[in-house]
Write an enzyme that holds these catalytic residues in place. Structure first.
Site, PDB file in Angstrom:
ATOM      1  N   GLU A  69       6.482   0.364  25.740  1.00 17.32           N
ATOM      2  CA  GLU A  69       6.328   0.036  27.152  1.00 17.32           C
ATOM      3  C   GLU A  69       6.044  -1.454  27.312  1.00 17.32           C
ATOM      4  OE1 GLU A  69       3.160   2.701  28.087  1.00 17.32           O
ATOM      5  OE2 GLU A  69       1.643   1.554  27.002  1.00 17.32           O
ATOM      6  N   THR A 109      -2.654   5.023  40.045  1.00 15.78           N
ATOM      7  CA  THR A 109      -2.630   3.881  40.954  1.00 15.78           C
ATOM      8  C   THR A 109      -1.344   3.944  41.759  1.00 15.78           C
ATOM      9  OG1 THR A 109      -3.807   2.606  39.270  1.00 15.78           O
ATOM     10  CG2 THR A 109      -2.901   1.384  41.130  1.00 15.78           C
ATOM     11  N   LYS A 131      -2.642   9.019  31.646  1.00 12.40           N
ATOM     12  CA  LYS A 131      -3.270   7.773  32.077  1.00 12.40           C
ATOM     13  C   LYS A 131      -4.781   7.993  32.069  1.00 12.40           C
ATOM     14  CE  LYS A 131      -2.192   3.905  35.049  1.00 12.40           C
ATOM     15  NZ  LYS A 131      -1.316   3.409  36.117  1.00 12.40           N
TER      16      LYS A 131
END
Length: 274
Positions: free
Chosen positions: A181, A36, A148
């Site tokens: 994270e 993204t 990802k």
């Protein structure tokens, strides 16, 4: 004898013009990956790192490599008239295969989405972000660590739990209580003028913005505890859409975001002079 996959076709299309097959492996098994990106004035920011991510994901998951030049041509056409937006690139292994087994031929599907840029990111950058600890922890899987992939159910549960927490985002740990994270961003911190970030060898995603920051600064990847962050001089989250955003509160510890930004700017300025 092991069957060799052959790439017979790559279909690149925009989401609004596409129909996804009910047999697509991305839909059925999460067999794919994505990135993204932020688009400014018709250009993809940090494109070289997004491209490297797609290439690494394809290699580690055993996908045929997509024709990058063809992909770039489609992207350029899709975003040419946009001054600020979000580009999402989803790549699946396409249809085929009995159950989990890989198809003998692989028809890769690439979906491009052009989406609105989140309006609240500017406010968060100015005001900072508050973090509580997520009750959802990440499982270890070294084979997928850093990638990802489309398998993001952990993040879905993290976002679901976040809806009931009095904070802007959450700090996500693994089952050894190591910091990994935020819900959709990396964590970086400064202590004694040194930048550090959690190790992502077992789980988590190495974001594009973090990678671009590593190009400019020395960043120490190590095991990070909650105590390490609470004792840090400054803490930030970062991703490719929002950039780097200071933390104003982590649990009960408050941070002066003006001071935090000064510390980061000092490191960036020092590196620029070298």
């Amino acid at each position: 004898m092991q069957k060799t996959q052959k790439n017979t076709q790559t279909i690149i299309t925009t989401v609004k013009n596409s129909t996804i097959s009910a047999y697509d492996r991305g839909l059925n098994y999460g067999d794919g990956f994505f990135t993204t990106a932020k688009v400014v004035n018709g250009q993809v920011e940090h494109w070289s790192h997004h491209k490297a991510r797609l290439i690494e994901c394809a290699a580690r998951l055993g996908f045929p490599l997509v024709d990058i030049a063809e992909l770039e041509a489609h992207i350029a056409k899709s975003i040419a008239e946009h001054t600020l937006c979000v580009l999402k690139i989803v790549i699946t292994r396409g249809e085929g295969g009995r159950g989990y087994g890989l198809p003998q031929t692989c028809n890769v599907t690439v979906l491009l989405s052009v989406l609105e840029y989140p309006q609240n990111y500017s406010r968060l950058a100015n005001e900072g972000i508050s973090l509580n600890i997520s009750p959802i922890k990440l499982a270890a899987q070294p084979l997928l660590a850093g990638l990802k992939t489309l398998s993001r159910l952990e993040q879905v549960l993290i976002k679901k739990a976040l809806q009931t927490q009095p904070c802007d985002d959450v700090l996500v740990l693994d089952y050894n209580n190591n910091v990994i994270e935020a819900s959709a961003a990396n964590i970086i911190a400064i202590k004694q003028n040194k930048l550090f970030t959690p190790s992502l060898n077992e789980c988590g995603i190495k974001g594009v913005y973090l990678q671009s920051l590593c190009d400019k600064l020395a960043v120490d990847f190590k095991c990070v505890s909650i105590a390490d962050l609470l004792e840090a001089d400054a803490v930030f989250i970062c991703n490719s859409l929002m950039g780097v955003v200071p933390i104003n509160r982590l649990e009960q510890r408050s941070f002066d975001i003006v001071h935090s930004q000064l510390l980061l700017n000092k490191l960036l300025a020092k590196e620029a002079k070298c």
